[in-house]
Design a protein around this motif. Sequence first.
Motif, PDB file in Angstrom:
ATOM      1  N   LEU A 218      -5.876  37.953 -20.227  1.00 17.00           N
ATOM      2  CA  LEU A 218      -5.609  38.359 -18.382  1.00 17.00           C
ATOM      3  C   LEU A 218      -7.040  39.894 -18.416  1.00 17.00           C
ATOM      4  O   LEU A 218      -8.181  39.471 -19.150  1.00 17.00           O
ATOM      5  CB  LEU A 218      -4.088  39.731 -19.159  1.00 17.00           C
ATOM      6  CG  LEU A 218      -3.207  38.971 -19.626  1.00 17.00           C
ATOM      7  CD1 LEU A 218      -2.061  40.157 -19.231  1.00 17.00           C
ATOM      8  CD2 LEU A 218      -2.736  37.850 -18.653  1.00 17.00           C
ATOM      9  N   ASP A 219      -7.082  38.950 -16.711  1.00 18.06           N
ATOM     10  CA  ASP A 219      -8.149  40.290 -16.290  1.00 18.06           C
ATOM     11  C   ASP A 219      -7.942  41.302 -16.180  1.00 18.06           C
ATOM     12  O   ASP A 219      -6.652  41.689 -16.551  1.00 18.06           O
ATOM     13  CB  ASP A 219      -7.951  38.967 -14.898  1.00 18.06           C
ATOM     14  CG  ASP A 219      -7.473  38.945 -13.714  1.00 18.06           C
ATOM     15  OD1 ASP A 219      -6.912  40.563 -13.610  1.00 18.06           O
ATOM     16  OD2 ASP A 219      -6.897  37.949 -13.152  1.00 18.06           O
TER      17      ASP A 219
ATOM     18  N   GLY B 242       2.266  38.593 -11.948  1.00 19.80           N
ATOM     19  CA  GLY B 242       1.845  38.591 -11.336  1.00 19.80           C
ATOM     20  C   GLY B 242       1.012  36.744 -11.029  1.00 19.80           C
ATOM     21  O   GLY B 242      -0.562  36.595 -11.061  1.00 19.80           O
ATOM     22  N   LEU B 243       1.705  35.680 -11.566  1.00 19.46           N
ATOM     23  CA  LEU B 243       1.140  34.542 -11.311  1.00 19.46           C
ATOM     24  C   LEU B 243       1.261  33.779 -10.019  1.00 19.46           C
ATOM     25  O   LEU B 243       2.699  34.008  -9.552  1.00 19.46           O
ATOM     26  CB  LEU B 243       2.203  32.958 -12.331  1.00 19.46           C
ATOM     27  CG  LEU B 243       1.788  32.396 -12.586  1.00 19.46           C
ATOM     28  CD1 LEU B 243       0.553  31.646 -13.413  1.00 19.46           C
ATOM     29  CD2 LEU B 243       2.481  31.262 -13.005  1.00 19.46           C
ATOM     30  N   GLN B 244       0.903  33.027  -9.430  1.00 13.70           N
ATOM     31  CA  GLN B 244       0.067  32.760  -8.022  1.00 13.70           C
ATOM     32  C   GLN B 244       1.526  31.927  -7.716  1.00 13.70           C
ATOM     33  O   GLN B 244       1.996  30.825  -8.621  1.00 13.70           O
ATOM     34  CB  GLN B 244      -1.027  32.282  -7.791  1.00 13.70           C
ATOM     35  CG  GLN B 244      -1.990  33.287  -7.676  1.00 13.70           C
ATOM     36  CD  GLN B 244      -2.483  32.763  -9.194  1.00 13.70           C
ATOM     37  OE1 GLN B 244      -2.252  32.638  -9.913  1.00 13.70           O
ATOM     38  NE2 GLN B 244      -4.291  32.200  -9.011  1.00 13.70           N
ATOM     39  N   LEU B 245       2.281  32.161  -6.728  1.00 16.06           N
ATOM     40  CA  LEU B 245       3.620  31.526  -6.135  1.00 16.06           C
ATOM     41  C   LEU B 245       3.465  29.679  -6.073  1.00 16.06           C
ATOM     42  O   LEU B 245       3.778  28.935  -6.881  1.00 16.06           O
ATOM     43  CB  LEU B 245       3.821  31.811  -5.151  1.00 16.06           C
ATOM     44  CG  LEU B 245       5.434  31.646  -4.605  1.00 16.06           C
ATOM     45  CD1 LEU B 245       6.326  31.572  -5.681  1.00 16.06           C
ATOM     46  CD2 LEU B 245       5.718  31.559  -3.193  1.00 16.06           C
ATOM     47  N   GLU B 246       2.225  29.253  -5.346  1.00 10.96           N
ATOM     48  CA  GLU B 246       2.060  27.957  -5.360  1.00 10.96           C
ATOM     49  C   GLU B 246       1.314  27.319  -6.811  1.00 10.96           C
ATOM     50  O   GLU B 246       1.970  26.132  -7.679  1.00 10.96           O
ATOM     51  CB  GLU B 246       0.279  28.172  -4.374  1.00 10.96           C
ATOM     52  CG  GLU B 246      -1.137  28.759  -5.119  1.00 10.96           C
ATOM     53  CD  GLU B 246      -0.645  30.135  -4.978  1.00 10.96           C
ATOM     54  OE1 GLU B 246       0.016  30.224  -4.299  1.00 10.96           O
ATOM     55  OE2 GLU B 246      -1.724  30.734  -4.448  1.00 10.96           O
TER      56      GLU B 246
ATOM     57  N   VAL C 200      -6.887  43.105 -14.082  1.00 14.20           N
ATOM     58  CA  VAL C 200      -5.976  44.070 -12.533  1.00 14.20           C
ATOM     59  C   VAL C 200      -4.317  43.861 -13.647  1.00 14.20           C
ATOM     60  O   VAL C 200      -3.261  44.144 -13.296  1.00 14.20           O
ATOM     61  CB  VAL C 200      -5.983  42.266 -11.100  1.00 14.20           C
ATOM     62  CG1 VAL C 200      -5.036  43.244 -10.318  1.00 14.20           C
ATOM     63  CG2 VAL C 200      -7.502  43.553 -10.426  1.00 14.20           C
ATOM     64  N   ALA C 201      -4.802  42.451 -14.242  1.00 16.87           N
ATOM     65  CA  ALA C 201      -3.320  41.844 -14.362  1.00 16.87           C
ATOM     66  C   ALA C 201      -3.289  42.701 -15.902  1.00 16.87           C
ATOM     67  O   ALA C 201      -1.849  43.220 -15.780  1.00 16.87           O
ATOM     68  CB  ALA C 201      -3.363  40.250 -15.448  1.00 16.87           C
ATOM     69  N   ILE C 202      -4.001  42.859 -16.716  1.00 13.20           N
ATOM     70  CA  ILE C 202      -4.006  44.068 -18.175  1.00 13.20           C
ATOM     71  C   ILE C 202      -3.160  45.430 -17.422  1.00 13.20           C
ATOM     72  O   ILE C 202      -2.378  45.651 -17.945  1.00 13.20           O
ATOM     73  CB  ILE C 202      -5.191  44.237 -18.534  1.00 13.20           C
ATOM     74  CG1 ILE C 202      -6.039  43.421 -19.189  1.00 13.20           C
ATOM     75  CG2 ILE C 202      -5.076  45.220 -19.319  1.00 13.20           C
ATOM     76  CD1 ILE C 202      -7.191  43.497 -19.945  1.00 13.20           C
ATOM     77  N   ASP C 203      -3.723  46.160 -16.580  1.00  9.53           N
ATOM     78  CA  ASP C 203      -3.229  47.268 -15.519  1.00  9.53           C
ATOM     79  C   ASP C 203      -1.902  46.870 -15.078  1.00  9.53           C
ATOM     80  O   ASP C 203      -0.763  47.675 -15.382  1.00  9.53           O
ATOM     81  CB  ASP C 203      -3.915  48.039 -14.340  1.00  9.53           C
ATOM     82  CG  ASP C 203      -5.213  48.374 -14.712  1.00  9.53           C
ATOM     83  OD1 ASP C 203      -5.477  48.635 -15.585  1.00  9.53           O
ATOM     84  OD2 ASP C 203      -6.436  48.120 -13.363  1.00  9.53           O
ATOM     85  N   GLU C 204      -1.914  45.337 -14.738  1.00 14.46           N
ATOM     86  CA  GLU C 204      -0.206  45.826 -14.580  1.00 14.46           C
ATOM     87  C   GLU C 204       0.861  44.649 -15.558  1.00 14.46           C
ATOM     88  O   GLU C 204       1.966  45.532 -15.672  1.00 14.46           O
ATOM     89  CB  GLU C 204       0.464  44.206 -13.742  1.00 14.46           C
ATOM     90  CG  GLU C 204      -0.476  43.978 -11.955  1.00 14.46           C
ATOM     91  CD  GLU C 204      -0.892  42.968 -11.269  1.00 14.46           C
ATOM     92  OE1 GLU C 204      -1.045  42.686 -10.149  1.00 14.46           O
ATOM     93  OE2 GLU C 204      -0.447  41.749 -12.001  1.00 14.46           O
ATOM     94  N   PHE C 205       0.299  44.236 -16.564  1.00 21.27           N
ATOM     95  CA  PHE C 205       0.646  44.837 -17.884  1.00 21.27           C
ATOM     96  C   PHE C 205       1.802  45.727 -17.972  1.00 21.27           C
ATOM     97  O   PHE C 205       2.279  45.946 -19.232  1.00 21.27           O
ATOM     98  CB  PHE C 205       0.177  43.481 -18.847  1.00 21.27           C
ATOM     99  CG  PHE C 205       0.824  43.638 -20.169  1.00 21.27           C
ATOM    100  CD1 PHE C 205       1.614  42.614 -20.293  1.00 21.27           C
ATOM    101  CD2 PHE C 205       0.426  44.290 -20.923  1.00 21.27           C
ATOM    102  CE1 PHE C 205       3.056  42.161 -21.685  1.00 21.27           C
ATOM    103  CE2 PHE C 205       0.793  43.888 -22.723  1.00 21.27           C
ATOM    104  CZ  PHE C 205       2.382  43.319 -22.490  1.00 21.27           C
TER     105      PHE C 205
END
Lengths: 416, 238
Positions: B164-165, B121-125, B167-172
């Motif tokens: 990690l925030d 989940g690292l932003q493209l930009e 949301v990112a933790i859940d994704e992880f």
Amino acid sequence: MMREFKFMLRDKAVWVWLSLAFVFSLAAVSLGLNEVSQQNAEIAELKQLDRAERRTNLAAQADWGSAAYYTFHITYDPPSDFAYAAIGQRDVSPWKHRIRMLALEGQIYETDANNPDFALVGRFDFAFVASLIAPLLVVLLLFDLRSGEQVAGRLRLIEASAASGAKLWWSRAGLRVSALAVALCVPLIAGGLVSGAPILTLAFCVGAVCVYLAFWTMLTLLLAPATRTGAYNLTTMLGTWLLLCAVVPAILTQLIERVVPLPDGGEIVLAQREAVNDAWDLPREATYEPFLQRYPQWADHTAWNDEDGFEWKWYYAFQQVGDQTAEPLSQSYRVGQARRDELARWSSLISPATLMQRTMERLAGTDMQAAIDYEQDVRQFHGVLRDWYYARLFKAEVFDADVAIETIPTFDPVGR
Amino acid sequence: MTAIVVQDLRVSRGGTEVLKGISFSVDPGSVYALLGGNGAGKSTTLLTLLGFLTPDSGSASVLDNDVTQCVSRVRQQIAYLPEAATLYPHLNAYENLEYFLDLAGRKTTQLELDQALDEVGLQLESRSRHMEDYSKGMRQKVAISLAILRETPVLLLDEPTSGLDPVAIDEFNALVRNLAGLGKSILMVTHDVYGACQVANRIGLLRRGQLVGSFDAPAGERIETDRVHATFAERATA
Ligand SMILES: Nc1ncnc2c1ncn2[C@@H]1O[C@H](COP(=O)(O)OP(=O)(O)OP(=O)(O)O)[C@@H](O)[C@H]1O
Ligand SMILES: [Mg+2]
């Protein structure tokens, strides 16, 4: 390799040090070329003046004795095509002498008076850059190679990722130092092409630079481990550099000078002058006896024509005796110089910077040996000149300016 | 074959014994979470498995290779996410990934890199910006994607969710479960009891260099957070 090469190109610090190396090398080579071309121009001009002046002087004389007295001869040691890289002894020892038939030792050592003692550091030439500045740049490029990664917290990740950590550090260090070698040697080779230095000499010099840089690379990798901080490693390496490039050479020079004392050039001049001055008041035999020991062929030609008058042949005989009197001193001076040089050669084995510098001066023909050889050339030429004049003085030949101009020996540096 | 076997491992650092005889094993395709307070010896365990520290006694092996004897073979089979991982600040995410993967002998395509960065989940930009401008969490995401891209059978992750925030933790956590499903063996160090219970098949509780508790997830279920938490707290105050 490609990966590490690209990686190196992105490192700004590497660019800074490499540019600095290039600029230093370029400056040193340009200054060297400039110095050599100045010396060449000076020689060319002196040669021209020398010939013209001799013509005028000889034409104005009436006898061989005054011809010998008033005519000067330029002698010189032309710089080699590689001298631009290492000016060496040409900075401190004379490479030109304007001499005449008078006692020679005084004429050679007179110039000793302006022999500078600041020669400890030496001139800013390529040899200086290669032997003293290049190691410093190796240190600056490599001291933080591993400790920097350690401090940044990347070391473990790198070593855990790389198949072989050792190989990685070697290739990183190798690439940086190779780039340094290129930055240093490009101006050197360009200078060599400009001055027409032999390819083999250039190749040998580049090889020596590479070996020397490799030595410093290994030393830095050995003494700057990842377990220390960059500041600690830098301090260690700067200390090592100072020790190997300044302290050890200075101590060795001091030691050698103490172990092998040299007579002062001034002493030689004095000994010779006193002998010449005293000769005026001595009985003629006192001059002729030592002279004839050296030149027995003129034994039958020493008779005095005018008992109260002045005889040029006697005058030049006591000039020769002046040289003979100064000879032991001058001899021991030369032996001492050679002995010091010999000791310096051996001791350079424990002083890499000195070894590097000496190697380059040897290649350039600007070392102490070359200076001693030139001095011998001058003595040899003076001998030829004496033989030529003696034949005319002692046989009391009639002076003929045109013949003199045509046949008088001139100094020819060919042979070295 | 067991992915990781640690037996009666004793390791000293700076003259004091940090690991005092710990034993555990990680099965292939499973997630083992090593929980413990600060200074318990979690990172030390991972460093020993990577061959950076030499055990005083006991043994450790990764895929049947002894970690003291076959250091380079062991390292080749492990993707390691260091505690507070830092990559090169003067390179962007792509360049960093390319560099470190090449270092490990793996060539990747741009697509592979983008997929891995999508997964964390690292932003493209941000991806083409130098990493010196990244936040802590963004840096952590790139480091995690590096570990995934190594495509090794074993992953050692030291506090992967730090920074990690939520949301990112859940994704992880989902990502880790997914990797285990693909057969990867994962040893993960964490302070996060809840997260550990979400993803781990087994949890080991490390305290002052000793394993003081172990919890297994019942088949198809998760480990109960309350039980672990209670033990963690009880031991901590004991
Ligand atoms: N480089 C070192 N030298 C000496 N002792 C160390 C070193 N690194 C860690 N230690 C000690 O080893 C012990 C365990 O450290 P370790 O890093 O394994 O703890 P940890 O469980 O990872 O803690 P944290 O949750 O804070 O990361 C600590 O007591 C610490 O003081
Ligand atoms: Mg830790």
